[in-house]
Design an enzyme around this catalytic site. Sequence first.
Site, PDB file in Angstrom:
ATOM      1  N   ASP A 197      13.981  -1.979  10.227  1.00 16.00           N
ATOM      2  CA  ASP A 197      14.787  -1.848   9.014  1.00 16.00           C
ATOM      3  C   ASP A 197      15.067  -3.259   8.536  1.00 16.00           C
ATOM      4  O   ASP A 197      15.753  -4.038   9.223  1.00 16.00           O
ATOM      5  CB  ASP A 197      16.096  -1.110   9.325  1.00 16.00           C
ATOM      6  CG  ASP A 197      16.978  -0.919   8.086  1.00 16.00           C
ATOM      7  OD1 ASP A 197      16.813  -1.674   7.098  1.00 16.00           O
ATOM      8  OD2 ASP A 197      17.826  -0.017   8.111  1.00 16.00           O
ATOM      9  N   TYR A 239      15.921  -4.353 -10.065  1.00 10.70           N
ATOM     10  CA  TYR A 239      14.601  -4.407  -9.422  1.00 10.70           C
ATOM     11  C   TYR A 239      13.798  -5.591  -9.968  1.00 10.70           C
ATOM     12  O   TYR A 239      13.212  -6.368  -9.197  1.00 10.70           O
ATOM     13  CB  TYR A 239      13.866  -3.086  -9.682  1.00 10.70           C
ATOM     14  CG  TYR A 239      12.461  -3.026  -9.125  1.00 10.70           C
ATOM     15  CD1 TYR A 239      12.238  -2.667  -7.796  1.00 10.70           C
ATOM     16  CD2 TYR A 239      11.355  -3.316  -9.923  1.00 10.70           C
ATOM     17  CE1 TYR A 239      10.945  -2.604  -7.285  1.00 10.70           C
ATOM     18  CE2 TYR A 239      10.068  -3.260  -9.424  1.00 10.70           C
ATOM     19  CZ  TYR A 239       9.867  -2.900  -8.100  1.00 10.70           C
ATOM     20  OH  TYR A 239       8.583  -2.847  -7.588  1.00 10.70           O
ATOM     21  N   LYS A 255      12.410  -8.958  -7.867  1.00  3.50           N
ATOM     22  CA  LYS A 255      11.008  -9.381  -7.722  1.00  3.50           C
ATOM     23  C   LYS A 255      10.808 -10.807  -8.254  1.00  3.50           C
ATOM     24  O   LYS A 255       9.981 -11.562  -7.739  1.00  3.50           O
ATOM     25  CB  LYS A 255      10.076  -8.385  -8.415  1.00  3.50           C
ATOM     26  CG  LYS A 255      10.088  -6.988  -7.777  1.00  3.50           C
ATOM     27  CD  LYS A 255       9.680  -7.014  -6.310  1.00  3.50           C
ATOM     28  CE  LYS A 255       9.480  -5.605  -5.743  1.00  3.50           C
ATOM     29  NZ  LYS A 255       9.095  -5.607  -4.323  1.00  3.50           N
ATOM     30  N   THR A 268       2.787   6.489  -6.111  1.00  2.00           N
ATOM     31  CA  THR A 268       3.536   6.553  -4.849  1.00  2.00           C
ATOM     32  C   THR A 268       4.877   7.202  -5.190  1.00  2.00           C
ATOM     33  O   THR A 268       5.146   7.508  -6.357  1.00  2.00           O
ATOM     34  CB  THR A 268       3.822   5.145  -4.288  1.00  2.00           C
ATOM     35  OG1 THR A 268       4.670   4.457  -5.220  1.00  2.00           O
ATOM     36  CG2 THR A 268       2.567   4.334  -4.044  1.00  2.00           C
TER      37      THR A 268
HETATM   38  P1  NAP Z   1       7.375   3.631  -1.701  1.00  3.33           P
HETATM   39  O1  NAP Z   1       6.311   4.653  -1.647  1.00  3.33           O
HETATM   40  O2  NAP Z   1       8.727   4.002  -2.247  1.00  3.33           O
HETATM   41  O3  NAP Z   1       7.548   3.030  -0.216  1.00  3.33           O
HETATM   42  C1  NAP Z   1       8.542   2.080   0.037  1.00  3.33           C
HETATM   43  C2  NAP Z   1       8.567   1.795   1.517  1.00  3.33           C
HETATM   44  O4  NAP Z   1       9.629   0.873   1.772  1.00  3.33           O
HETATM   45  C3  NAP Z   1       8.871   3.032   2.371  1.00  3.33           C
HETATM   46  O5  NAP Z   1       8.135   2.981   3.565  1.00  3.33           O
HETATM   47  C4  NAP Z   1      10.357   2.877   2.647  1.00  3.33           C
HETATM   48  O6  NAP Z   1      10.792   3.541   3.823  1.00  3.33           O
HETATM   49  C5  NAP Z   1      10.390   1.369   2.835  1.00  3.33           C
HETATM   50  N1  NAP Z   1      11.757   0.835   2.867  1.00  3.33           N
HETATM   51  C6  NAP Z   1      12.738   0.932   1.952  1.00  3.33           C
HETATM   52  N2  NAP Z   1      13.848   0.340   2.403  1.00  3.33           N
HETATM   53  C7  NAP Z   1      13.572  -0.154   3.638  1.00  3.33           C
HETATM   54  C8  NAP Z   1      14.290  -0.872   4.615  1.00  3.33           C
HETATM   55  N3  NAP Z   1      15.576  -1.192   4.449  1.00  3.33           N
HETATM   56  N4  NAP Z   1      13.647  -1.239   5.770  1.00  3.33           N
HETATM   57  C9  NAP Z   1      12.360  -0.915   5.955  1.00  3.33           C
HETATM   58  N5  NAP Z   1      11.630  -0.209   5.088  1.00  3.33           N
HETATM   59  C10 NAP Z   1      12.228   0.167   3.933  1.00  3.33           C
HETATM   60  O7  NAP Z   1       6.931   2.365  -2.543  1.00  3.33           O
HETATM   61  P2  NAP Z   1       5.476   1.779  -2.917  1.00  3.33           P
HETATM   62  O8  NAP Z   1       5.184   2.200  -4.301  1.00  3.33           O
HETATM   63  O9  NAP Z   1       4.507   2.060  -1.828  1.00  3.33           O
HETATM   64  O10 NAP Z   1       5.815   0.223  -3.001  1.00  3.33           O
HETATM   65  C11 NAP Z   1       5.408  -0.733  -2.021  1.00  3.33           C
HETATM   66  C12 NAP Z   1       5.689  -2.119  -2.582  1.00  3.33           C
HETATM   67  O11 NAP Z   1       4.948  -2.320  -3.805  1.00  3.33           O
HETATM   68  C13 NAP Z   1       7.157  -2.342  -2.973  1.00  3.33           C
HETATM   69  O12 NAP Z   1       7.517  -3.666  -2.659  1.00  3.33           O
HETATM   70  C14 NAP Z   1       7.175  -2.135  -4.469  1.00  3.33           C
HETATM   71  O13 NAP Z   1       8.261  -2.798  -5.078  1.00  3.33           O
HETATM   72  C15 NAP Z   1       5.825  -2.718  -4.856  1.00  3.33           C
HETATM   73  N6  NAP Z   1       5.298  -2.240  -6.125  1.00  3.33           N
HETATM   74  C16 NAP Z   1       4.973  -0.943  -6.298  1.00  3.33           C
HETATM   75  C17 NAP Z   1       4.447  -0.532  -7.521  1.00  3.33           C
HETATM   76  C18 NAP Z   1       4.025   0.894  -7.775  1.00  3.33           C
HETATM   77  O14 NAP Z   1       3.570   1.200  -8.893  1.00  3.33           O
HETATM   78  N7  NAP Z   1       4.104   1.806  -6.811  1.00  3.33           N
HETATM   79  C19 NAP Z   1       4.277  -1.457  -8.582  1.00  3.33           C
HETATM   80  C20 NAP Z   1       4.632  -2.781  -8.347  1.00  3.33           C
HETATM   81  C21 NAP Z   1       5.129  -3.177  -7.128  1.00  3.33           C
HETATM   82  P3  NAP Z   1      11.335   5.069   3.794  1.00  3.33           P
HETATM   83  O15 NAP Z   1      10.124   5.963   3.828  1.00  3.33           O
HETATM   84  O16 NAP Z   1      12.168   5.152   5.030  1.00  3.33           O
HETATM   85  O17 NAP Z   1      12.126   5.233   2.526  1.00  3.33           O
END
Ligand code: NAP
Length: 245
Positions: free
Chosen positions: A63, A168, A172, A203
């Site tokens: 975490d 957010y 970033k 996601t």
């Molecule tokens: P996601 O599906 O919401 O997954 C987020 C992950 O972060 C999950 O495994 C979540 O765990 C974990 N998390 C949250 N708080 C945490 C904590 N305190 N300690 C450890 N783990 C924690 O998001 P994603 O879309 O895959 O995003 C991954 C990265 O890409 C992020 O940094 C996001 O900002 C970036 N990003 C995403 C997009 C997009 O379009 N998806 C675009 C730009 C940037 P839980 O399962 O326990 O909640």
Amino acid sequence: MAQETGRVAIITGGNKGIGLETGLQLARQGVTVLLGARDLAKGEKAAQGLKKEGLDVRAIQLDVTDQASIAAAVGRVEREFGRLDILVNNAAVMVDGRPASPSTVPVSAWRETFETNVFGLVAVTQAFLPLLRKSAAGRIVNLSSILGSLAEHSDPASPIYHALVPAYDASKAAVNMFTVELAHELKDTKIKVNAAHPGWVKTDMGGAEAPMELTDGAKTSVWLATLPDDGPTGGYFHMMVHMRW
Ligand code: NAP
């Protein structure tokens, strides 16, 4: 490739989404992958799925907002491997709510966002740095977003000009600054530090309307995690192309 085999990677928020897909793609390149999960049961379930392919993928409780959890994870990596080659700072939250405007997003949401996306990322990086220094080719990948770009947000022609997710976005932008300054500090070491914009990816965070599939959404992280020794550091990339800060 800096090292053909034997590399060890840890991915925060590795139990689902882009983090899990990044783990899959790195493991398919022969990397030993530790999927960080704040809920270990979720991490183990995710790792089981990849192990069925014969990949070396293990779950680790992590975490990023919990210093004791971070210290325990560092201790385990030190005992099992004695070094870390790749750190993917992938975990993040988006809690602004919609619609979101800078004048109304509650300070509690700012705090919650920064706790994970900024302070957690910095804490994990600082804690693993001694093990990354022991790598022949350390790589740190900080998951940013196009939403962290000041240039894009202030350009009326940008596709994200109206996409305001204030806490957010600012988190970033802070990740981008940390990336630049850590890369500066480490410029004479074997460690490269870069920020990644994965794209708008399907996601839980990106939503179902996102145009990019997971397979492509992990590519920027995987590329930066496996940069050759003459690759860039201190940059901000999407699919091998440098972004506007
Ligand atoms: P996601 O599906 O919401 O997954 C987020 C992950 O972060 C999950 O495994 C979540 O765990 C974990 N998390 C949250 N708080 C945490 C904590 N305190 N300690 C450890 N783990 C924690 O998001 P994603 O879309 O895959 O995003 C991954 C990265 O890409 C992020 O940094 C996001 O900002 C970036 N990003 C995403 C997009 C997009 O379009 N998806 C675009 C730009 C940037 P839980 O399962 O326990 O909640």
